[in-house]
Design a protein around this motif. Sequence first.
Motif, PDB file in Angstrom:
ATOM      1  N   PRO A 198      -4.826   4.819   0.763  1.00  0.00           N
ATOM      2  CA  PRO A 198      -3.637   4.477  -0.024  1.00  0.00           C
ATOM      3  C   PRO A 198      -4.000   3.608  -1.227  1.00  0.00           C
ATOM      4  CG  PRO A 198      -3.681   3.215   2.017  1.00  0.00           C
ATOM      5  CD  PRO A 198      -4.816   4.184   2.097  1.00  0.00           C
ATOM      6  N   PHE A 199      -3.096   3.551  -2.164  1.00  0.00           N
ATOM      7  CA  PHE A 199      -3.251   2.737  -3.361  1.00  0.00           C
ATOM      8  C   PHE A 199      -2.567   1.398  -3.110  1.00  0.00           C
ATOM      9  CE2 PHE A 199      -1.162   1.572  -7.495  1.00  0.00           C
ATOM     10  CZ  PHE A 199      -2.315   1.133  -8.146  1.00  0.00           C
ATOM     11  N   SER A 200      -3.300   0.295  -3.316  1.00  0.00           N
ATOM     12  CA  SER A 200      -2.760  -1.036  -3.051  1.00  0.00           C
ATOM     13  C   SER A 200      -2.637  -1.833  -4.343  1.00  0.00           C
ATOM     14  CB  SER A 200      -3.661  -1.798  -2.068  1.00  0.00           C
ATOM     15  OG  SER A 200      -3.729  -1.131  -0.817  1.00  0.00           O
ATOM     16  N   PHE A 201      -1.587  -2.630  -4.423  1.00  0.00           N
ATOM     17  CA  PHE A 201      -1.408  -3.515  -5.572  1.00  0.00           C
ATOM     18  C   PHE A 201      -0.440  -4.628  -5.193  1.00  0.00           C
ATOM     19  CE2 PHE A 201       1.939  -0.372  -5.801  1.00  0.00           C
ATOM     20  CZ  PHE A 201       3.046  -1.046  -6.277  1.00  0.00           C
ATOM     21  N   VAL A 202      -0.471  -5.706  -5.963  1.00  0.00           N
ATOM     22  CA  VAL A 202       0.437  -6.829  -5.740  1.00  0.00           C
ATOM     23  C   VAL A 202       1.712  -6.563  -6.517  1.00  0.00           C
ATOM     24  CG1 VAL A 202       0.812  -9.301  -6.040  1.00  0.00           C
ATOM     25  CG2 VAL A 202      -1.445  -8.457  -5.352  1.00  0.00           C
ATOM     26  N   LEU A 203       2.810  -6.528  -5.808  1.00  0.00           N
ATOM     27  CA  LEU A 203       4.095  -6.235  -6.431  1.00  0.00           C
ATOM     28  C   LEU A 203       4.460  -7.345  -7.407  1.00  0.00           C
ATOM     29  CD1 LEU A 203       6.205  -3.978  -6.179  1.00  0.00           C
ATOM     30  CD2 LEU A 203       7.417  -5.385  -4.522  1.00  0.00           C
ATOM     31  N   GLY A 204       4.821  -6.960  -8.620  1.00  0.00           N
ATOM     32  CA  GLY A 204       5.180  -7.927  -9.639  1.00  0.00           C
ATOM     33  C   GLY A 204       4.021  -8.369 -10.508  1.00  0.00           C
ATOM     34  N   SER A 205       2.837  -7.828 -10.254  1.00  0.00           N
ATOM     35  CA  SER A 205       1.651  -8.229 -11.017  1.00  0.00           C
ATOM     36  C   SER A 205       1.607  -7.603 -12.403  1.00  0.00           C
ATOM     37  CB  SER A 205       0.379  -7.844 -10.258  1.00  0.00           C
ATOM     38  OG  SER A 205       0.275  -6.435 -10.124  1.00  0.00           O
ATOM     39  N   GLY A 206       2.363  -6.507 -12.601  1.00  0.00           N
ATOM     40  CA  GLY A 206       2.363  -5.832 -13.884  1.00  0.00           C
ATOM     41  C   GLY A 206       1.195  -4.898 -14.094  1.00  0.00           C
TER      42      GLY A 206
ATOM     43  N   GLU B 299      -2.050   1.277 -14.194  1.00  0.00           N
ATOM     44  CA  GLU B 299      -2.301   2.033 -12.974  1.00  0.00           C
ATOM     45  C   GLU B 299      -0.989   2.635 -12.471  1.00  0.00           C
ATOM     46  OE1 GLU B 299      -4.149  -0.985 -10.520  1.00  0.00           O
ATOM     47  OE2 GLU B 299      -6.137  -0.335 -11.202  1.00  0.00           O
ATOM     48  N   PRO B 300      -1.080   3.656 -11.617  1.00  0.00           N
ATOM     49  CA  PRO B 300      -2.285   4.250 -11.052  1.00  0.00           C
ATOM     50  C   PRO B 300      -2.965   5.199 -12.031  1.00  0.00           C
ATOM     51  CG  PRO B 300      -0.366   5.356 -10.162  1.00  0.00           C
ATOM     52  CD  PRO B 300       0.153   4.240 -11.014  1.00  0.00           C
TER      53      PRO B 300
ATOM     54  N   ALA C 134       0.863  -1.179   0.000  1.00  0.00           N
ATOM     55  CA  ALA C 134       0.000   0.000   0.000  1.00  0.00           C
ATOM     56  C   ALA C 134       0.897   1.225   0.000  1.00  0.00           C
ATOM     57  CB  ALA C 134      -0.923   0.003   1.215  1.00  0.00           C
ATOM     58  N   ILE C 135       0.630   2.145  -0.915  1.00  0.00           N
ATOM     59  CA  ILE C 135       1.451   3.351  -1.034  1.00  0.00           C
ATOM     60  C   ILE C 135       0.560   4.592  -1.095  1.00  0.00           C
ATOM     61  CG2 ILE C 135       3.303   2.125  -2.249  1.00  0.00           C
ATOM     62  CD1 ILE C 135       2.326   3.483  -4.853  1.00  0.00           C
ATOM     63  N   HIS C 136       1.109   5.706  -0.647  1.00  0.00           N
ATOM     64  CA  HIS C 136       0.563   7.014  -0.968  1.00  0.00           C
ATOM     65  C   HIS C 136       1.486   7.627  -2.009  1.00  0.00           C
ATOM     66  CE1 HIS C 136      -2.858   7.578   1.585  1.00  0.00           C
ATOM     67  NE2 HIS C 136      -2.201   7.294   2.683  1.00  0.00           N
ATOM     68  N   TYR C 137       0.921   8.451  -2.867  1.00  0.00           N
ATOM     69  CA  TYR C 137       1.763   9.060  -3.891  1.00  0.00           C
ATOM     70  C   TYR C 137       1.199  10.395  -4.346  1.00  0.00           C
ATOM     71  CZ  TYR C 137      -1.814   7.391  -7.185  1.00  0.00           C
ATOM     72  OH  TYR C 137      -2.999   7.151  -7.843  1.00  0.00           O
ATOM     73  N   TYR C 138       2.114  11.208  -4.874  1.00  0.00           N
ATOM     74  CA  TYR C 138       1.792  12.378  -5.690  1.00  0.00           C
ATOM     75  C   TYR C 138       2.339  12.063  -7.073  1.00  0.00           C
ATOM     76  CZ  TYR C 138       0.591  15.620  -1.882  1.00  0.00           C
ATOM     77  OH  TYR C 138      -0.020  16.256  -0.829  1.00  0.00           O
ATOM     78  N   GLY C 139       1.492  12.160  -8.094  1.00  0.00           N
ATOM     79  CA  GLY C 139       1.936  11.920  -9.457  1.00  0.00           C
ATOM     80  C   GLY C 139       1.937  13.209 -10.251  1.00  0.00           C
ATOM     81  N   ARG C 140       3.046  13.515 -10.923  1.00  0.00           N
ATOM     82  CA  ARG C 140       3.158  14.746 -11.685  1.00  0.00           C
ATOM     83  C   ARG C 140       3.694  14.453 -13.082  1.00  0.00           C
ATOM     84  NH1 ARG C 140       6.030  15.110  -7.567  1.00  0.00           N
ATOM     85  NH2 ARG C 140       7.911  16.014  -8.392  1.00  0.00           N
ATOM     86  N   LEU C 141       3.384  15.335 -13.999  1.00  0.00           N
ATOM     87  CA  LEU C 141       3.765  15.169 -15.398  1.00  0.00           C
ATOM     88  C   LEU C 141       4.785  16.233 -15.766  1.00  0.00           C
ATOM     89  CD1 LEU C 141       3.097  13.543 -17.987  1.00  0.00           C
ATOM     90  CD2 LEU C 141       1.313  15.229 -18.460  1.00  0.00           C
TER      91      LEU C 141
ATOM     92  N   HIS D  48      -7.854  11.135  -2.106  1.00  0.00           N
ATOM     93  CA  HIS D  48      -8.846  10.059  -2.136  1.00  0.00           C
ATOM     94  C   HIS D  48      -9.215   9.727  -0.684  1.00  0.00           C
ATOM     95  CE1 HIS D  48      -6.493   8.663  -5.973  1.00  0.00           C
ATOM     96  NE2 HIS D  48      -6.996   9.884  -6.095  1.00  0.00           N
ATOM     97  N   LYS D  49     -10.366  10.159  -0.250  1.00  0.00           N
ATOM     98  CA  LYS D  49     -10.740  10.049   1.167  1.00  0.00           C
ATOM     99  C   LYS D  49     -11.822   8.987   1.389  1.00  0.00           C
ATOM    100  CE  LYS D  49      -8.104  13.607   2.095  1.00  0.00           C
ATOM    101  NZ  LYS D  49      -8.653  14.887   2.542  1.00  0.00           N
TER     102      LYS D  49
END
Length: 217
Positions: free
Chosen positions: A129-137, A172-173, A99-106, A120-121
């Motif tokens: 937080p944003f959750s994902f399985v590491l290595g899932s692609g 994602e994200p 699970a991570i929090h992030y700021y994404g910028r371009l 995101h509340k």
Amino acid sequence: MRMIKVLPLPCPTYLYPHLHKIEASTSSTHKSRRAFSLSALTISLSALVFSSGNAPTTSISWANPQVPKFLELPNSGGVKALDIRVGDGETPIDGDLVAIHYYGRLAAKQGWRFDSTYDHKDETGEPIPFSFVLGSGKVISGIETAVKSMKVGGLRRVIIPPSQGYQNTSQEPLPPNYFDRQRLFTTIFNPTRLANGEGATLGTVIFDIELVSMRHL
């Protein structure tokens, strides 16, 4: 928690209200609100200095200003990272749920922030937080690479080149707002500008990532 001062990079700065625990100075309200600044890389990243030195885990002297130095992560395809805070927890491996929090910028939009998990509340007003399985692609490879060498509790800024960033509009994200998604992808995959050789600029993204938790599945 170790207090740190971070010298602003040579680009416009951004505020981090969620990082109230990381105080740059108690003598200046203005500085404490800018616990660390975000670099809003524009057309060229050549102004950043990359080195193999240690991550800045101690205070940076304002009397002897130096540009914080990024490291290129091994076997990353060009992902460069600056550790703002080194965590003291476990380091995840492929197959772990993170699970991570992030700021994404371009980079192509002068550091335009296209998404932030802190916006995101849940029903109580807490950021999700944003959750994902590491290595899932499922997520862009630059984020996976960055997280794999972090420890829980760590905070890292990463500059992700196009080859390790968004390759399609399903990775994602994804910004939850439709218009933010459209602006992001119409910029990155702009056919006219890509044909003009601007791909390296268009596809570069910058993420500030906080590794909140991990769990072995």
